[in-house]
Design a protein around this motif. Sequence first.
Motif, PDB file in Angstrom:
ATOM      1  N   ARG A  50       6.243   4.544   1.656  1.00  0.00           N
ATOM      2  CA  ARG A  50       5.999   4.377   0.228  1.00  0.00           C
ATOM      3  C   ARG A  50       7.112   3.565  -0.441  1.00  0.00           C
ATOM      4  N   GLU A  78       1.198  -2.775   4.526  1.00  0.00           N
ATOM      5  CA  GLU A  78       1.327  -1.339   4.712  1.00  0.00           C
ATOM      6  C   GLU A  78       2.781  -0.911   4.541  1.00  0.00           C
ATOM      7  N   GLN A  93      -8.445  -3.535  -4.626  1.00  0.00           N
ATOM      8  CA  GLN A  93      -9.308  -4.434  -3.862  1.00  0.00           C
ATOM      9  C   GLN A  93     -10.685  -4.565  -4.505  1.00  0.00           C
ATOM     10  N   ASN A 130       0.840  -1.189   0.000  1.00  0.00           N
ATOM     11  CA  ASN A 130       0.000   0.000   0.000  1.00  0.00           C
ATOM     12  C   ASN A 130       0.884   1.250   0.000  1.00  0.00           C
ATOM     13  N   VAL A 149      -2.816  -7.016   1.816  1.00  0.00           N
ATOM     14  CA  VAL A 149      -2.294  -5.657   1.683  1.00  0.00           C
ATOM     15  C   VAL A 149      -1.246  -5.429   2.759  1.00  0.00           C
ATOM     16  N   ASP A 173      -0.258   3.830  -1.997  1.00  0.00           N
ATOM     17  CA  ASP A 173      -1.261   4.862  -2.266  1.00  0.00           C
ATOM     18  C   ASP A 173      -2.627   4.287  -1.894  1.00  0.00           C
ATOM     19  N   ASP A 174      -3.317   4.936  -0.975  1.00  0.00           N
ATOM     20  CA  ASP A 174      -4.587   4.410  -0.484  1.00  0.00           C
ATOM     21  C   ASP A 174      -5.627   4.297  -1.594  1.00  0.00           C
ATOM     22  N   HIS A 175      -5.678   5.286  -2.477  1.00  0.00           N
ATOM     23  CA  HIS A 175      -6.666   5.263  -3.553  1.00  0.00           C
ATOM     24  C   HIS A 175      -6.428   4.088  -4.492  1.00  0.00           C
ATOM     25  N   ASP A 176      -5.170   3.869  -4.900  1.00  0.00           N
ATOM     26  CA  ASP A 176      -4.860   2.754  -5.800  1.00  0.00           C
ATOM     27  C   ASP A 176      -5.107   1.410  -5.123  1.00  0.00           C
ATOM     28  N   THR A 177      -4.813   1.333  -3.837  1.00  0.00           N
ATOM     29  CA  THR A 177      -5.026   0.069  -3.124  1.00  0.00           C
ATOM     30  C   THR A 177      -6.500  -0.273  -3.024  1.00  0.00           C
ATOM     31  N   ARG A 178      -7.338   0.712  -2.722  1.00  0.00           N
ATOM     32  CA  ARG A 178      -8.779   0.465  -2.670  1.00  0.00           C
ATOM     33  C   ARG A 178      -9.325   0.074  -4.040  1.00  0.00           C
TER      34      ARG A 178
END
Length: 219
Positions: A114, A110, A94, A84, A108, A86-91
Amino acid sequence: MITKFTHGAYLVVIAIPVLFTMMRAIHRHYSRIREELRPDTDSAILPSRVHALVLASTLHKPTLRAIAFARATRPDTLTAITVNVDDHDTRALQQEWEQFSVNAPLMVIESPFREITRPVVKYVKNIHRNGPRDVICVYIPEYVVGHWWENVLHNQSALRLKGRLLFEPGVMVTSVPWQLSSSTRKNLHRVERSPGDIRRGIIAPEAARDIITEPHEKA
């Protein structure tokens, strides 16, 4: 050497001991490696379990091929891992994972800084610590490109991770290639012909006539 010492014979006096020392060191190195690789009773011991980890930065064809290849080896556990950064890309990953119903759980990891390599290595170390006799096989999708400059744009994270994991005990790294369209010019099944092949008998005259007339027929 005495009479010609000042005319260049001193180079022989220097070179012979240097070459002798170098060759002795190479011989000792090969002897040490040969002794280290000598088979023993522990070499044929099967691992307790095999854990398959598939590196998934995004959901695309190379990732699905790596999962399918890992599943074909019938490991005890199969997990896709993503870092993870980038939170947006990870969501989004998923959501796509659930949408396509990929037959492998997505883990995922953490990464507060980065970074990709260190969190994956730490995750692999934890698995090995919990099962020292287990084998961890990490499947890394890689692009096969046809131009040298494409290597600069792709596979950099995979190469860094692979180079780090190779030093971990009980870890095997498997590259799962995906041939991009630019790699078709390096197709091994394509017959490469060079000038003079007919004269040297590499290509029969009948085949040469077919090669010559083929472009005209296509035209």
